[in-house]
Enzyme design. Structure first.
Site, PDB file in Angstrom:
ATOM      1  CB  SER A   1      26.047  63.561  68.729  1.00  0.00           C
ATOM      2  OG  SER A   1      27.356  63.314  69.409  1.00  0.00           O
TER       3      SER A   1
ATOM      4  CB  CYS B   1      29.393  53.879  65.698  1.00  0.00           C
ATOM      5  SG  CYS B   1      28.034  55.025  66.326  1.00  0.00           S
TER       6      CYS B   1
ATOM      7  N   GLY C   1      33.617  55.953  68.170  1.00  0.00           N
ATOM      8  CA  GLY C   1      32.650  54.938  68.077  1.00  0.00           C
ATOM      9  C   GLY C   1      31.497  55.419  69.100  1.00  0.00           C
TER      10      GLY C   1
ATOM     11  CB  CYS D   1      27.032  59.608  61.218  1.00  0.00           C
ATOM     12  SG  CYS D   1      26.061  59.704  62.836  1.00  0.00           S
TER      13      CYS D   1
ATOM     14  CB  CYS E   1      47.902  70.918  69.624  1.00  0.00           C
ATOM     15  SG  CYS E   1      48.790  70.231  68.229  1.00  0.00           S
TER      16      CYS E   1
ATOM     17  CG  ASP F   1      39.167  62.054  68.506  1.00  0.00           C
ATOM     18  OD1 ASP F   1      39.037  60.876  68.400  1.00  0.00           O
ATOM     19  OD2 ASP F   1      38.336  62.836  68.024  1.00  0.00           O
TER      20      ASP F   1
ATOM     21  CB  CYS G   1      42.140  71.994  64.197  1.00  0.00           C
ATOM     22  SG  CYS G   1      42.728  70.125  64.389  1.00  0.00           S
TER      23      CYS G   1
ATOM     24  CB  CYS H   1      43.555  71.500  71.786  1.00  0.00           C
ATOM     25  SG  CYS H   1      42.386  70.565  70.808  1.00  0.00           S
TER      26      CYS H   1
END
Length: 458
Positions: free
Chosen positions: A131, A24, A75, A28, A298, A314, A368, A292
């Site tokens: 974002s 990237c 990224g 961040c 999931c 992810d 999650c 999800c």
């Protein structure tokens, strides 16, 4: 193909594709994915053309649904250059199947967008996620470039180009320690200044193992931008029960959502679409999990790395969750594998009794798995770190959700709830005015005494 004989592939699944891996142009501070570069030492972090075509072909052929959506992320995926995505369109057209619609989404930090990118997005109907963490001071708290400077000005330039070219976009806002106390400032900025209709709020829960704790003894702190003294990042994994100070507070996350919901349900239903609110309404309608993290199980949302490695999720791009490589094993076989189906089922099987008996389980289902690392009040492991916030939010929205669900069942617009909520507010305020003493704070919230505000009129 032995595994296909014991496991049935899903009719449809989703892959988040990372053609440039974790690379990237921003740095961040809360990004859990930047450290994933360490998994591929020496890599150029660029998906090869042959692999791209293999992926496109397998992904289209593996779906048993009328629509196929390609999701490009990183990224920063625009680092691949416009030529890469022109090849994406070429391969999609080459391997398209009759009756199957193909869509593309791309998540970007917006800093590299220019006229050419936006013309391309518009021409090929890309849905862009951009974002943005709020107004400049809130956005720049953690979303910084490689030199440590805020990225807000560059992001706004990218946003303006999307608007000028009529590109469909939504805003993805992460919620963390720096902006969690400013819900209305964020929401109104997106609604009133950016004029966006679609918003996602993503909680930052930055887990870290105890392995990084001794770094404090050698002077490391989170103020160093998340990097170690040698310039590298600690490898954050989905283990341990610690979170960084950048992470959102569970209770404050609930308050954040409630505050925005109370504004939305009175003014913006049918005009502004907040992903979490839409998903919650689906739960009150009895629909299967629309996201999800709130589904009972999931395993149908996977991640593809730049070299063809396919991971369970992810959030689990880690060696233990590598399913295989699509260049040597068919994608569908990996998705249907016993390892992946077990991964998905574990979400349900490991649900604590506290969650199984919860009144809002139908809407949450434990959240999650990556965030299920604290203990329940009775000491059982596996409770979601955000439980307090989710529980408060889902209980708070219960009645409005029931009303909107009933309106939909009657084939009426959910937006009708707004006038009802405002009328109820006015009735409660009039009752409060009637009961207020002269020197009480005015029920209107002005901060003045009642006798100097609405009491003056009585």
């Amino acid at each position: 193909m032995d595994r296909l004989q014991t496991a049935v592939p899903p009719n449809a699944f989703h892959i988040m594709t990372k053609p440039s891996g974790a690379v990237c142009n921003l740095d961040c501070k809360y990004c859990y994915f930047l450290s994933k570069e360490m998994m591929y030492p020496g890599s150029r972090f660029r998906m090869a053309n042959a692999l791209l075509e293999t992926f496109v072909k397998q992904y289209i052929e593996s779906q048993q649904a009328p629509e196929v959506t390609f999701a490009w992320q990183g990224g920063e995926p625009t680092l691949m250059g416009l030529g890469f995505f022109e090849r994406v369109i070429h391969y999609q057209q080459k391997h398209a199947q009759p009756g199957i619609a193909i869509h593309n989404t791309l998540q970007t930090n917006g800093t590299l967008l220019d006229e050419a990118w936006c013309r391309f997005f518009k021409k090929h109907n890309f849905l862009i996620g951009i974002s943005i963490d709020g107004p400049q001071t809130l956005h720049d708290a953690y979303r910084v470039n490689k030199g440590g400077a805020g990225s807000f000005t560059q992001v706004m330039r990218g946003w303006q180009l999307l608007v000028e070219h009529g590109v469909e976009f939504n805003v993805l806002c992460t919620v963390h320690a720096a902006n969690q106390d400013h819900p209305l400032e964020l929401y109104r900025f997106f609604r009133d200044e950016l004029k966006t209709q679609f918003i996602q709020f993503i909680p930052i829960v930055e887990r870290a193992t105890t392995q990084i704790l001794p770094l404090a003894d050698i002077g490391w702190s989170e103020r160093d931008g998340g990097r170690l003294p040698d310039g590298s990042r600690p490898l954050y994994t989905q283990t341990g029960n610690l979170v960084t100070k950048r992470s959102v507070n569970a209770k404050k996350y609930g308050d954040f959502l409630i505050t925005i919901f109370d504004e939305w349900v009175r003014h913006d239903v049918g005009q502004i679409y907040v992903q979490l609110f839409d998903v919650a309404l689906g739960a009150w309608l009895g629909q299967p999990g629309g996201l999800c993290i709130f589904a009972p199980t999931c395993g149908n949302a996977l991640a593809l790395e730049h070299n063809g490695d396919l991971f369970s999720c992810d959030h689990y791009v880690e060696p233990d969750y590598l399913l295989g490589n699509i260049q040597s094993e068919p994608m569908l076989e990996l998705v249907a594998s016993e390892k992946q189906r077990t991964f998905g089922q574990e979400k349900l099987d490991s649900l604590p009794r506290y969650c199984r008996e919860c009144e809002v389980r139908f809407a949450c289902h434990g959240g999650c798995p990556k965030n299920r690392f604290i203990h329940t009040p009775d000491g059982e492991s596996g409770l979601n770190y955000l439980c307090a916030g989710y529980k408060a939010f889902f209980k708070h929205v219960n009645r409005p959700m029931q009303i909107m669900a009933n309106l939909l069942r009657q084939r009426r617009a959910p937006a009708e709830i707004m006038s009802l909520m405002i009328a109820e507010d006015e009735k409660r305020q009039q009752q409060a005015f009637a009961q207020a003493e002269r020197n009480d704070p005015c029920p209107c919230g002005s901060g003045k005494k009642f006798k100097l505000c609405h009491g003056r009129k009585q």
